[in-house]
Design an enzyme around this catalytic site. Sequence first.
Site, PDB file in Angstrom:
ATOM      1  N   ASP A 102      54.244 -77.412 -15.391  1.00  0.00           N
ATOM      2  CA  ASP A 102      54.679 -76.477 -16.309  1.00  0.00           C
ATOM      3  C   ASP A 102      53.585 -75.477 -16.379  1.00  0.00           C
ATOM      4  O   ASP A 102      52.500 -75.822 -16.694  1.00  0.00           O
ATOM      5  CB  ASP A 102      55.215 -77.298 -17.584  1.00  0.00           C
ATOM      6  CG  ASP A 102      56.102 -76.443 -18.372  1.00  0.00           C
ATOM      7  OD1 ASP A 102      57.199 -76.081 -17.720  1.00  0.00           O
ATOM      8  OD2 ASP A 102      55.828 -76.347 -19.565  1.00  0.00           O
ATOM      9  N   ASP A 158      53.926 -62.063 -13.254  1.00  0.00           N
ATOM     10  CA  ASP A 158      52.911 -61.420 -12.642  1.00  0.00           C
ATOM     11  C   ASP A 158      52.559 -59.895 -12.669  1.00  0.00           C
ATOM     12  O   ASP A 158      51.456 -59.389 -12.667  1.00  0.00           O
ATOM     13  CB  ASP A 158      52.960 -61.875 -11.224  1.00  0.00           C
ATOM     14  CG  ASP A 158      52.520 -63.055 -10.835  1.00  0.00           C
ATOM     15  OD1 ASP A 158      51.865 -63.763 -11.719  1.00  0.00           O
ATOM     16  OD2 ASP A 158      52.983 -63.815  -9.735  1.00  0.00           O
TER      17      ASP A 158
END
Length: 200
Positions: A65, A142
């Site tokens: 996670d 990202d």
Amino acid sequence: MIDVTFVSTNRGKYREIREVLLPYGVRVHWKRRTLPEPQADDLEEVMNAKLDAVRDIPGYVLVEDSGLFIPALRDFPGVYSAHFLRIWKFTPIFRLLKGRRRSASFRTVAGLQNGPRRWAFRGEVHGKIAPRAAGRGGFGYDPIFIPDGWDKTFAEGTPDEKNAISHRARAVRRVGEQLAGRGSRLESSNSVVRRKGRRA
Ligand code: IMP
């Protein structure tokens, strides 16, 4: 070769993990399964809920996670990163950060399970939120994250460049080191979780 089943719906995570574990003689098999993401205070709790949900899978099973933590926003979106991105995308983050410090970090907790045994490994990368989204590589946040020492986002870097320093690669390299050493060198998740903050 050691075989490990990585359980996730995220192909990007699978690709990264596969490359990181290969040099350790670990072959990763991707099992695509939606796992519970309970509202929880920290990544470990979510990771443990995910491991609970994969008890039926034999052998070494890996889950993880991750989250993006922004100190100026009291570590938001943090454990809510997936929900937040799904609903809001990046714009509210840019708005909220106007006039505030842009430092941020990605954190991962990887969980490994084999029958009754369970281990946890952490990884972290520091950086800052970009002024605007840039790049087509990677996934998730990202395009808005510039790691320290870079002048571009994770999404503008190559997969190898991201794997050299990312939160996930750092956590998963620890999985690889432990698996390559096998058995006696494996640490229990409790001892790892107790040493919070020193694992990145
Ligand atoms: P989860 O671990 O799948 O719950 O990820 C939480 C959220 O962070 C999701 O929206 C992911 O897309 C995002 N995320 C996780 N890892 C990364 C990463 O390496 N780069 C960018 N976003 C990520």
